[in-house]
Design a protein around this motif. Structure first.
Motif, mmCIF file in Angstrom:
data_model
loop_
_atom_site.group_PDB
_atom_site.id
_atom_site.type_symbol
_atom_site.label_atom_id
_atom_site.label_comp_id
_atom_site.label_asym_id
_atom_site.label_seq_id
_atom_site.Cartn_x
_atom_site.Cartn_y
_atom_site.Cartn_z
ATOM 1 N N VAL A 282 0.813 -1.212 0.000
ATOM 2 C CA VAL A 282 0.000 0.000 0.000
ATOM 3 C C VAL A 282 0.851 1.268 0.000
ATOM 4 N N HIS A 283 2.016 1.236 0.664
ATOM 5 C CA HIS A 283 2.832 2.447 0.831
ATOM 6 C C HIS A 283 4.088 2.437 -0.047
ATOM 7 N N ASP A 284 4.062 1.627 -1.074
ATOM 8 C CA ASP A 284 5.205 1.469 -1.972
ATOM 9 C C ASP A 284 5.259 2.625 -2.955
ATOM 10 N N GLY A 285 6.407 3.304 -3.033
ATOM 11 C CA GLY A 285 6.596 4.352 -4.023
ATOM 12 C C GLY A 285 7.397 3.874 -5.216
ATOM 13 N N LEU A 286 8.192 2.823 -5.033
ATOM 14 C CA LEU A 286 8.952 2.264 -6.150
ATOM 15 C C LEU A 286 8.024 1.555 -7.130
ATOM 16 N N THR A 287 7.082 0.794 -6.592
ATOM 17 C CA THR A 287 6.052 0.144 -7.406
ATOM 18 C C THR A 287 4.708 0.475 -6.768
ATOM 19 N N PRO A 288 4.131 1.610 -7.102
ATOM 20 C CA PRO A 288 2.918 2.089 -6.432
ATOM 21 C C PRO A 288 1.724 1.154 -6.613
ATOM 22 N N PRO A 289 0.689 1.325 -5.794
ATOM 23 C CA PRO A 289 -0.514 0.502 -5.932
ATOM 24 C C PRO A 289 -1.073 0.481 -7.353
ATOM 25 N N ALA A 290 -1.006 1.608 -8.054
ATOM 26 C CA ALA A 290 -1.523 1.638 -9.428
ATOM 27 C C ALA A 290 -0.755 0.691 -10.337
ATOM 28 N N ALA A 291 0.541 0.503 -10.065
ATOM 29 C CA ALA A 291 1.354 -0.420 -10.868
ATOM 30 C C ALA A 291 0.968 -1.861 -10.594
ATOM 31 N N ALA A 292 0.727 -2.184 -9.308
ATOM 32 C CA ALA A 292 0.278 -3.533 -8.970
ATOM 33 C C ALA A 292 -1.076 -3.827 -9.604
ATOM 34 N N SER A 293 -1.962 -2.840 -9.620
ATOM 35 C CA SER A 293 -3.282 -3.034 -10.220
ATOM 36 C C SER A 293 -3.185 -3.229 -11.723
ATOM 37 N N GLN A 294 -2.313 -2.464 -12.382
ATOM 38 C CA GLN A 294 -2.158 -2.643 -13.826
ATOM 39 C C GLN A 294 -1.604 -4.024 -14.144
ATOM 40 N N LEU A 295 -0.642 -4.484 -13.336
ATOM 41 C CA LEU A 295 -0.080 -5.817 -13.542
ATOM 42 C C LEU A 295 -1.160 -6.880 -13.394
ATOM 43 N N SER A 296 -1.971 -6.740 -12.364
ATOM 44 C CA SER A 296 -3.059 -7.690 -12.144
ATOM 45 C C SER A 296 -4.010 -7.722 -13.345
ATOM 46 N N SER A 297 -4.331 -6.561 -13.886
ATOM 47 C CA SER A 297 -5.223 -6.494 -15.048
ATOM 48 C C SER A 297 -4.596 -7.143 -16.272
ATOM 49 N N ALA A 298 -3.272 -6.978 -16.420
ATOM 50 C CA ALA A 298 -2.579 -7.545 -17.580
ATOM 51 C C ALA A 298 -2.580 -9.069 -17.560
ATOM 52 N N LEU A 299 -2.765 -9.672 -16.394
ATOM 53 C CA LEU A 299 -2.756 -11.133 -16.274
ATOM 54 C C LEU A 299 -4.026 -11.766 -16.827
ATOM 55 N N GLY A 300 -5.117 -11.005 -16.847
ATOM 56 C CA GLY A 300 -6.379 -11.559 -17.309
ATOM 57 C C GLY A 300 -6.849 -12.701 -16.427
ATOM 58 N N PRO A 301 -7.380 -13.776 -17.012
ATOM 59 C CA PRO A 301 -7.899 -14.902 -16.233
ATOM 60 C C PRO A 301 -6.844 -15.624 -15.401
ATOM 61 N N ALA A 302 -5.564 -15.369 -15.665
ATOM 62 C CA ALA A 302 -4.505 -16.026 -14.890
ATOM 63 C C ALA A 302 -4.413 -15.487 -13.472
ATOM 64 N N ASP A 303 -4.979 -14.307 -13.228
ATOM 65 C CA ASP A 303 -4.922 -13.717 -11.885
ATOM 66 C C ASP A 303 -5.865 -14.473 -10.961
ATOM 67 N N ALA A 304 -5.315 -15.416 -10.219
ATOM 68 C CA ALA A 304 -6.133 -16.307 -9.389
ATOM 69 C C ALA A 304 -6.762 -15.595 -8.204
#
Length: 325
Positions: A230-252
């Motif tokens: 939540v408090h990451d500035g190197l890889t902010p929450p928005a980056a984690a969310s974009q990565l999750s979206s890029a996974l599609g159905p693979a995001d378990a």
């Protein structure tokens, strides 16, 4: 010292523990000797898994840059990883990628999906850049002085910190530690060039449009989970969310699993029990424990998305004109 010898370098690796096979891919500029304590002491994952660690090229006991090395790229690092897996005879394994190691893990599964039984991506992103949905471009810090670079890294790692924190006893101690590590890199033969090569490779990372097709096949989907801080500035929450979206159905997990911490290794220092529980349950059962998902949903509801964006831009203390964000 177990070593894989390649055409233009060598890679040092170690195996530790028993149980399901777990490949652990380290952050940038982080030697195996510095990584292992987090898995033997903090988390004790080596008592639950057979863990494979190795030093990326340019780090620790692995080879340092020479004139035969290819240009920096994440593909080179993925191929290195495959060479280590082939050397130890692992046809497949679970993969845990931490920060930069998570980027290597993405390139690994794109290159050879069959080798990855499940994928855990921690404090990492699908791309690098100045945008808040990307991991911060760390190569831009290399032109700073050691003190400026160390201060910027500490502030980026946890956006709850500020200049007042840097002046506190905790901040001063952290600063001393990071400066000492930076000096060690500068003193070690080839290590400074190794760090620069890694960060230049990191700067090329962009897997946004390639992940889903690699992870989701008609015959098999690679189960994947994203752990975000939540408090990451190197890889902010928005980056984690974009990565999750890029996974599609693979995001378990159906979205990032949130930790109330800063960037790795603060994540495992501050919430070791939750980290171990999440990793073990996901690897062994193919899903996250219900309590982990519930806690994560509460944290997500409290994320100040705009603050994580604006705060990061204030973390770099001084930048040469060509590197101003």
């Amino acid at each position: 010292m177990p070593t894989v010898r390649l055409e233009n370098t060598e890679l040092h690796y170690e195996l530790s523990g028993t149980g399901p096979r777990l490949l652990i891919l380290s952050p940038s500029n982080t030697a195996l000797r510095d990584m292992k304590p987090y898995f033997s002491s903090y988390s004790q994952l080596t008592s639950k898994f057979c863990c494979l660690f190795f030093d990326h090229r340019g780090t620790g006991a692995s080879g340092m840059p020479n004139e035969q090395w290819p240009d920096p790229s994440m593909t080179v690092l993925a191929n290195d990883t495959l060479a280590v897996l082939d050397a130890v005879g692992w046809e497949s394994c679970h993969v845990l990628g931490l920060s930069f190691g998570g980027m290597v893990a993405q390139e690994l599964v794109i290159a050879r999906p069959s080798v990855v039984e499940s994928l855990l991506l921690v404090c990492t992103s699908a791309a690098v850049g100045v945008e808040v949905h990307c991991s911060y471009p760390l190569e831009t810090l290399l032109n700073l002085s050691a003190e400026e670079r160390s201060e910027s890294l500490l502030l980026l790692a946890d956006v709850r910190r500020d200049r007042g924190w840097l002046a506190s006893s905790e901040g001063s101690g952290a600063m001393e530690f990071v400066l000492r590590a930076d000096a060690q890199v500068e003193r070690s033969a080839g290590a400074s060039a190794g760090r620069r090569w890694q960060l230049r490779a990191r700067a090329t990372h962009d897997a946004v449009r390639r992940l889903r097709s690699a992870l989701v096949k008609p015959e098999r989907t690679v189960r994947t989970a994203v752990f975000g801080a939540v408090h990451d500035g190197l890889t902010p929450p928005a980056a984690a969310s974009q990565l999750s979206s890029a996974l599609g159905p693979a995001d378990a997990a159906g979205g990032p699993v949130w930790f109330n911490t800063g960037h790795w290794p603060n994540l495992i220092r501050e919430e070791p029990a939750k980290f171990v529980r999440a990793v073990e349950h996901f690897v062994k059962h193919g899903a996250l424990a219900s309590e982990t998902k519930l806690e994560s949903s509460y944290l997500e509801a409290a994320i100040d998305w705009s603050r994580s964006s604006s705060t990061r831009d204030c973390c770099v203390l001084t930048q040469p004109e060509c590197c101003i964000l």
